[in-house]
Design a protein around this motif. Structure first.
Motif, PDB file in Angstrom:
ATOM      1  N   HIS A   1       0.876  -1.167   0.000  1.00  0.00           N
ATOM      2  CA  HIS A   1       0.000   0.000   0.000  1.00  0.00           C
ATOM      3  C   HIS A   1       0.911   1.213   0.000  1.00  0.00           C
ATOM      4  N   LEU A   2       0.662   2.158  -0.900  1.00  0.00           N
ATOM      5  CA  LEU A   2       1.574   3.290  -1.069  1.00  0.00           C
ATOM      6  C   LEU A   2       1.746   4.121   0.202  1.00  0.00           C
ATOM      7  N   ILE A   3       0.790   4.019   1.143  1.00  0.00           N
ATOM      8  CA  ILE A   3       0.903   4.774   2.392  1.00  0.00           C
ATOM      9  C   ILE A   3       1.195   3.855   3.576  1.00  0.00           C
ATOM     10  N   ASN A   4       0.420   2.807   3.753  1.00  0.00           N
ATOM     11  CA  ASN A   4       0.521   1.964   4.949  1.00  0.00           C
ATOM     12  C   ASN A   4       1.619   0.913   4.904  1.00  0.00           C
ATOM     13  N   ILE A   5       1.837   0.308   3.751  1.00  0.00           N
ATOM     14  CA  ILE A   5       2.837  -0.759   3.629  1.00  0.00           C
ATOM     15  C   ILE A   5       3.614  -0.513   2.337  1.00  0.00           C
ATOM     16  N   SER A   6       4.396   0.522   2.334  1.00  0.00           N
ATOM     17  CA  SER A   6       5.101   0.894   1.104  1.00  0.00           C
ATOM     18  C   SER A   6       6.374   0.071   0.937  1.00  0.00           C
ATOM     19  N   PRO A   7       6.776  -0.154  -0.313  1.00  0.00           N
ATOM     20  CA  PRO A   7       8.022  -0.883  -0.566  1.00  0.00           C
ATOM     21  C   PRO A   7       9.219   0.005  -0.225  1.00  0.00           C
ATOM     22  N   GLN A   8      10.365  -0.619  -0.008  1.00  0.00           N
ATOM     23  CA  GLN A   8      11.585   0.148   0.298  1.00  0.00           C
ATOM     24  C   GLN A   8      11.985   1.028  -0.885  1.00  0.00           C
ATOM     25  N   LYS A   9      11.807   0.504  -2.093  1.00  0.00           N
ATOM     26  CA  LYS A   9      12.125   1.250  -3.303  1.00  0.00           C
ATOM     27  C   LYS A   9      10.848   1.383  -4.123  1.00  0.00           C
ATOM     28  N   GLU A  10      10.480   2.601  -4.459  1.00  0.00           N
ATOM     29  CA  GLU A  10       9.217   2.868  -5.155  1.00  0.00           C
ATOM     30  C   GLU A  10       9.063   2.009  -6.410  1.00  0.00           C
ATOM     31  N   GLY A  11       7.925   1.300  -6.493  1.00  0.00           N
ATOM     32  CA  GLY A  11       7.601   0.521  -7.679  1.00  0.00           C
ATOM     33  C   GLY A  11       8.274  -0.833  -7.774  1.00  0.00           C
ATOM     34  N   ILE A  12       9.078  -1.185  -6.752  1.00  0.00           N
ATOM     35  CA  ILE A  12       9.838  -2.442  -6.794  1.00  0.00           C
ATOM     36  C   ILE A  12       9.506  -3.290  -5.562  1.00  0.00           C
ATOM     37  N   CYS A  13       9.257  -4.566  -5.764  1.00  0.00           N
ATOM     38  CA  CYS A  13       8.948  -5.490  -4.676  1.00  0.00           C
ATOM     39  C   CYS A  13      10.174  -5.742  -3.805  1.00  0.00           C
ATOM     40  N   ASP A  14       9.981  -5.656  -2.500  1.00  0.00           N
ATOM     41  CA  ASP A  14      11.060  -5.926  -1.546  1.00  0.00           C
ATOM     42  C   ASP A  14      11.483  -7.390  -1.562  1.00  0.00           C
ATOM     43  N   ILE A  15      10.571  -8.274  -1.897  1.00  0.00           N
ATOM     44  CA  ILE A  15      10.822  -9.716  -1.820  1.00  0.00           C
ATOM     45  C   ILE A  15      11.582 -10.238  -3.039  1.00  0.00           C
ATOM     46  N   CYS A  16      11.061  -9.952  -4.237  1.00  0.00           N
ATOM     47  CA  CYS A  16      11.640 -10.566  -5.441  1.00  0.00           C
ATOM     48  C   CYS A  16      12.188  -9.559  -6.455  1.00  0.00           C
ATOM     49  N   GLY A  17      12.000  -8.270  -6.184  1.00  0.00           N
ATOM     50  CA  GLY A  17      12.487  -7.254  -7.117  1.00  0.00           C
ATOM     51  C   GLY A  17      11.585  -7.040  -8.312  1.00  0.00           C
ATOM     52  N   GLY A  18      10.404  -7.671  -8.285  1.00  0.00           N
ATOM     53  CA  GLY A  18       9.449  -7.533  -9.381  1.00  0.00           C
ATOM     54  C   GLY A  18       8.822  -6.151  -9.426  1.00  0.00           C
ATOM     55  N   LYS A  19       8.167  -5.870 -10.535  1.00  0.00           N
ATOM     56  CA  LYS A  19       7.493  -4.590 -10.742  1.00  0.00           C
ATOM     57  C   LYS A  19       6.157  -4.578  -9.992  1.00  0.00           C
ATOM     58  N   LEU A  20       5.871  -3.468  -9.299  1.00  0.00           N
ATOM     59  CA  LEU A  20       4.593  -3.317  -8.620  1.00  0.00           C
ATOM     60  C   LEU A  20       3.594  -2.679  -9.574  1.00  0.00           C
ATOM     61  N   ILE A  21       2.401  -3.262  -9.605  1.00  0.00           N
ATOM     62  CA  ILE A  21       1.358  -2.777 -10.509  1.00  0.00           C
ATOM     63  C   ILE A  21       0.075  -2.480  -9.728  1.00  0.00           C
ATOM     64  N   GLN A  22      -0.792  -1.710 -10.341  1.00  0.00           N
ATOM     65  CA  GLN A  22      -2.123  -1.497  -9.797  1.00  0.00           C
ATOM     66  C   GLN A  22      -3.068  -2.450 -10.524  1.00  0.00           C
TER      67      GLN A  22
END
Length: 181
Positions: free
Chosen positions: A105-126
């Motif tokens: 969640h862009l406010i409550n549970i944001s990734p460490q790097k914008e648009g990138i998954c902390d777990i696998c480095g994948g792209k975050l999408i809506q």
């Protein structure tokens, strides 16, 4: 229930293919499709000691079907009451990893790097069903179908309401207090 449905969508199962057109247009998936999916899922041994269902039932017919599946249990129903604008803001800021499916969640549970998954480095999408216009259509359908459902569970004396408009931590605290967890 949404996660289970998304698994069917991703795997292109019969249920997933039927549900796809409803999900992408912001309409609720028909009862018969959801009911079959839930009934099959709850047969799994992982649920033998209890479970929490989010997003189901949404209609009185679905509630009656669920009553039959889980008869003779200590059922409690949580109703998170929240304003439309709060819900639209909350849902439209959700993002999901294309690779591993982790939800942010862009406010409550944001990734460490914008648009990138902390777990696998994948792209975050809506997701398509998290766009504002689709969320508003879902909310309108939800209200129409769910008001009788809330009344159904209230009459059964198993409905517990919690204010869902606040900060996530406050809502979780209130839920724990309500259910004495």
């Amino acid at each position: 229930s949404g996660d289970i449905l998304r698994e069917h969508l991703k795997a292109n199962t019969d249920i997933g293919n039927i549900a796809k057109k409803y999900v992408e247009s912001g309409e609720l998936v028909p009862d018969d499709v959801v009911e079959g999916m839930i009934a099959d899922e709850l047969k799994k041994t992982i649920y033998a000691n209890g479970f929490i269902i989010d997003g189901f039932p949404r209609t009185v017919n679905q509630a009656k079907m669920l009553d039959k599946i889980i008869e003779n249990t200590n059922t409690k129903v949580l109703y998170l009451k929240a304003d439309d604008d709060f819900l639209v803001n909350r849902l439209s800021k959700r993002r999901v990893c294309e690779g591993c499916g982790k939800t942010y969640h862009l406010i409550n549970i944001s990734p460490q790097k914008e648009g990138i998954c902390d777990i696998c480095g994948g792209k975050l999408i809506q997701r398509a069903d998290d766009r504002e216009d689709v969320v508003r259509r879902r909310l309108a359908a939800y209200k129409e179908l769910t008001t009788p459902l809330i009344e159904y569970y209230d009459r059964k004396k198993i409905l517990f309401s919690v204010n869902g408009n606040g900060e996530l931590i406050d809502t979780l605290t209130e839920i724990k207090k309500t259910f004495e967890w």
